[in-house]
Motif scaffolding. Structure first.
Motif, short mmCIF file in Angstrom:
data_model
loop_
_atom_site.label_atom_id
_atom_site.label_comp_id
_atom_site.label_asym_id
_atom_site.label_seq_id
_atom_site.Cartn_x
_atom_site.Cartn_y
_atom_site.Cartn_z
N PRO A 12 0.83 -1.21 0.00
CA PRO A 12 0.00 0.00 0.00
C PRO A 12 0.86 1.26 0.00
O PRO A 12 2.00 1.24 0.48
CB PRO A 12 -0.80 -0.11 1.29
N LEU A 13 0.31 2.30 -0.56
CA LEU A 13 1.07 3.53 -0.80
C LEU A 13 1.71 4.10 0.47
O LEU A 13 2.88 4.45 0.48
CB LEU A 13 0.14 4.57 -1.43
N SER A 14 0.92 4.14 1.54
CA SER A 14 1.45 4.77 2.75
C SER A 14 2.62 4.00 3.33
O SER A 14 3.58 4.57 3.86
CB SER A 14 0.34 4.92 3.79
N THR A 250 -17.19 26.25 -0.83
CA THR A 250 -18.01 25.07 -1.10
C THR A 250 -17.22 23.77 -1.04
O THR A 250 -17.80 22.70 -1.05
CB THR A 250 -18.65 25.16 -2.50
N SER A 251 -15.90 23.86 -1.00
CA SER A 251 -15.15 22.61 -1.02
C SER A 251 -14.94 22.02 0.36
O SER A 251 -14.57 20.87 0.49
CB SER A 251 -13.81 22.81 -1.72
N ALA A 269 -19.21 10.49 -0.49
CA ALA A 269 -19.05 11.48 0.57
C ALA A 269 -19.76 11.02 1.83
O ALA A 269 -19.25 11.21 2.94
CB ALA A 269 -19.61 12.82 0.11
N ALA A 272 -17.59 8.67 3.70
CA ALA A 272 -16.52 9.38 4.41
C ALA A 272 -17.05 10.01 5.69
O ALA A 272 -16.39 9.98 6.73
CB ALA A 272 -15.90 10.43 3.50
N ARG A 292 -10.42 0.51 10.71
CA ARG A 292 -10.84 -0.46 9.68
C ARG A 292 -12.22 -1.04 9.98
O ARG A 292 -12.99 -1.33 9.07
CB ARG A 292 -9.81 -1.58 9.58
N HIS B 15 -15.58 19.18 -3.71
CA HIS B 15 -15.68 19.02 -2.26
C HIS B 15 -14.66 18.01 -1.73
O HIS B 15 -14.41 17.00 -2.36
CB HIS B 15 -17.10 18.59 -1.89
N VAL B 16 -14.10 18.33 -0.57
CA VAL B 16 -13.06 17.45 -0.01
C VAL B 16 -13.57 16.04 0.28
O VAL B 16 -12.80 15.09 0.29
CB VAL B 16 -12.48 18.01 1.30
N LEU B 17 -14.86 15.91 0.52
CA LEU B 17 -15.40 14.60 0.88
C LEU B 17 -15.59 13.70 -0.33
O LEU B 17 -15.77 12.50 -0.18
CB LEU B 17 -16.74 14.78 1.59
N ILE B 18 -15.61 14.28 -1.52
CA ILE B 18 -15.85 13.46 -2.70
C ILE B 18 -14.53 13.02 -3.31
O ILE B 18 -13.75 13.85 -3.76
CB ILE B 18 -16.69 14.23 -3.75
N PRO B 19 -14.25 11.71 -3.32
CA PRO B 19 -13.03 11.23 -3.95
C PRO B 19 -13.15 11.29 -5.47
O PRO B 19 -14.19 11.64 -6.00
CB PRO B 19 -12.91 9.80 -3.45
N ILE B 66 -13.21 4.48 -8.24
CA ILE B 66 -13.12 5.54 -7.24
C ILE B 66 -11.78 5.44 -6.54
O ILE B 66 -11.42 4.40 -6.00
CB ILE B 66 -14.28 5.44 -6.23
N ARG B 68 -9.86 6.58 -3.55
CA ARG B 68 -10.07 7.22 -2.26
C ARG B 68 -8.74 7.53 -1.58
O ARG B 68 -7.77 6.79 -1.74
CB ARG B 68 -10.83 6.28 -1.33
N SER B 70 -7.27 6.91 1.45
CA SER B 70 -7.58 6.03 2.57
C SER B 70 -6.76 6.40 3.80
O SER B 70 -5.63 6.83 3.70
CB SER B 70 -7.28 4.58 2.18
N LEU B 71 -7.37 6.23 4.96
CA LEU B 71 -6.68 6.55 6.21
C LEU B 71 -5.65 5.49 6.56
O LEU B 71 -4.75 5.73 7.34
CB LEU B 71 -7.69 6.67 7.34
N THR B 72 -5.81 4.31 5.99
CA THR B 72 -4.89 3.25 6.36
C THR B 72 -3.84 2.95 5.29
O THR B 72 -2.71 2.64 5.61
CB THR B 72 -5.66 1.95 6.64
N THR B 73 -4.23 3.07 4.04
CA THR B 73 -3.27 2.70 3.00
C THR B 73 -2.79 3.86 2.14
O THR B 73 -2.03 3.67 1.22
CB THR B 73 -3.88 1.64 2.05
N GLY B 74 -3.22 5.07 2.46
CA GLY B 74 -2.79 6.22 1.68
C GLY B 74 -3.67 6.43 0.48
O GLY B 74 -4.21 7.49 0.27
N LYS B 75 -3.81 5.39 -0.33
CA LYS B 75 -4.66 5.50 -1.50
C LYS B 75 -5.34 4.15 -1.68
O LYS B 75 -4.68 3.12 -1.56
CB LYS B 75 -3.78 5.81 -2.72
N PHE B 78 -11.58 1.64 -5.40
CA PHE B 78 -12.86 1.04 -5.12
C PHE B 78 -13.67 1.09 -6.41
O PHE B 78 -13.49 1.99 -7.21
CB PHE B 78 -13.56 1.86 -4.03
#
Lengths: 374, 85
Positions: A12-14, A250-251, A269, A272, A292, B15-19, B66, B68, B70-75, B78
């Protein structure tokens, strides 16, 4: 940087970024070795096929939930605004309620407004203002069975309205009446010829709650400084109308009403926000649940493309198995309905196999055995 | 369920919430189905009138990729199958 490229698809990327950061000035051979080890560990950490992740998630969120019940009362109420927290909030989110108890918005502003320009005026203009908030006196004239309103000039000025605009709003909303302005007073007279005094009193109560200005449903506004910019926190939520304002960023503007988010910003959204809101509550309670688990729950709720709560009307109703649905709530209803249409249960999932005393398709029970007979 | 009101006057796609949403080509779609041995039916869904699809020329049966944060894997990637609202 060849080594990293090789692992781009496998790690994974991170994780890859972290390795990159920590092995910045190491020789290539060593980096390669480290990557290999990391990959090995990563594969070990992965969830195995057949692992009952849903059950583990349920337990992981359910156990802290039992502790939350007691804590709820002590934490209720944040400094200035009352917000649902603790277990009631978690239940509200996971049930996918359409009407939440305390809707709230965080309105971010565009520069120069986010530096505090006209912040108070802007906040007041967002707030929903009713007639009763801008008037100083209202009385019923018994002789003419009409209603006289005296406006509070300062308050009218504060919200950026004028006597004229108020008259217009009244004309539009108070149907079947004549609205007249005479100097400082507004006189409202019912059009009907029979002038009952009782009717005038009824009208008076109605007129008090007439909407004058602002954004509907926004009950309270509170400008606060977050980091180095000003934002407006509101009680009450109306995302579509707030987003239409030209001063609003708006973002970044968000609401805690998940259903509204799914309507205005879409299903991704909403997912999220479910994750954010649930983890926010859990963090505020000083508990620790792996993200998770929450992500899995959010994904389940958003699977069908529509926000569904974890209730018998939501995700449970989507289960393929009759027995699984019946085992959750209202068993008789499900069994009767299934019998009426002749539903077939394929016994592919866990609950129905537990009921029939068979091996459940989880873990080692998942793979079947196929033999080749010569 | 009540029909959703989906007439957005404001542009929300930033919007920040929309990936990031992207339509898969027919070829990629086939590859995806073959890789995981699935059909469109098994994929998570996204309604055709979802605001995030506003400027994507999607139709029923398409697959949306999509990406995203991700909080765990960075990207994380989906997929959702488009269904009619």
């Amino acid at each position: 940087m060849k080594e990293y490229k090789k692992y781009r698809k496998r790690l994974p990327l991170s994780l890859l970024e972290e390795v990159k950061e920590k092995t910045k000035d190491m020789p290539e051979a060593r980096v390669n070795k480290i990557l290999k080890e990391v990959h090995k560990e990563y594969r070990k950490a992965k969830v195995q096929a057949g692992e009952s992740v849903g059950l583990v998630s349920a337990e992981s969120l359910g156990e802290p939930g039992t502790q939350m019940t007691l804590n709820t009362f002590h934490f209720a109420g944040v400094a200035e605004m009352n917000v649902t927290v603790g277990l009631p909030r978690i239940i509200e989110i996971l049930d996918g309620r359409k009407k939440i108890k305390t809707p709230m918005m965080e309105v971010y502003l565009k520069p120069p407004y986010n530096k505090g320009k006209d912040i108070k005026k802007l906040a007041l203009s967002i707030k929903e203002t009713l007639l009763k908030e801008v008037m100083s006196e209202i009385s019923v004239d018994l002789a003419n069975s009409s209603i006289e309103i005296i406006l509070d000039k300062e308050k009218v000025k504060d919200i950026g309205a004028t006597a004229g605009s108020i008259v217009k709003a009244l004309e539009k909303q108070a149907k079947g009446t004549n609205v007249k302005k005479k100097e400082d007073t507004i006189i409202i007279k019912p059009k009907s010829k029979e002038n009952h005094v009782a009717e005038a009193y009824k009208l008076k109560e109605k007129i008090k709650n007439i909407y004058i200005k602002g954004v509907k449903n926004i009950k309270q506004v509170l400008p606060v400084k977050r980091g180095n910019e000003f934002i407006i926190i509101t009680s009450g939520s109306n995302l579509p109308e707030i987003l239409e304002m030209k001063e609003v960023d708006t973002s970044r503007t968000v609401t805690n009403d998940i259903y509204e988010i799914s309507r205005i910003l879409g299903i991704e959204a909403a997912r999220a926000v479910v994750i954010n809101e649930v983890s926010k509550v859990i963090e505020a309670q000083g508990l620790n649940v792996d993200i998770r688990h929450i992500m899995l729950i959010a994904d389940t709720m958003c699977f069908s493309g529509d926000l569904k709560g974890i209730t018998r009307y939501g995700v449970v109703s989507e289960k393929a198995s009759v027995l699984a649905r019946a085992s959750f709530e209202t068993p008789i209803k499900h069994i009767i309905n299934a019998a009426l249409v002749g539903e077939v249960d394929e016994l592919n999932s866990v609950v129905e196999n537990v009921m029939l005393n068979q091996a459940v398709p989880v873990g080692t029970g998942l793979p079947g055995l196929v033999t080749k007979i010569k | 369920m009540a029909k959703r009101k989906r007439k957005n006057i404001v542009d929300v796609k930033n919007h920040v919430l929309i990936p990031k949403h992207k339509k898969l080509s027919e070829k990629d779609k086939k590859e995806l189905f073959e890789k995981y041995n699935i059909t469109l039916k098994e994929l998570p869904k996204i309604p055709l009138d979802d605001p995030a699809l506003a400027d994507i020329d999607a139709k029923e049966g398409d697959v949306i990729k999509i990406t995203r944060e991700s909080l765990t894997t960075g990207k994380s990637i989906f997929y959702r199958g488009v269904i009619s609202g």
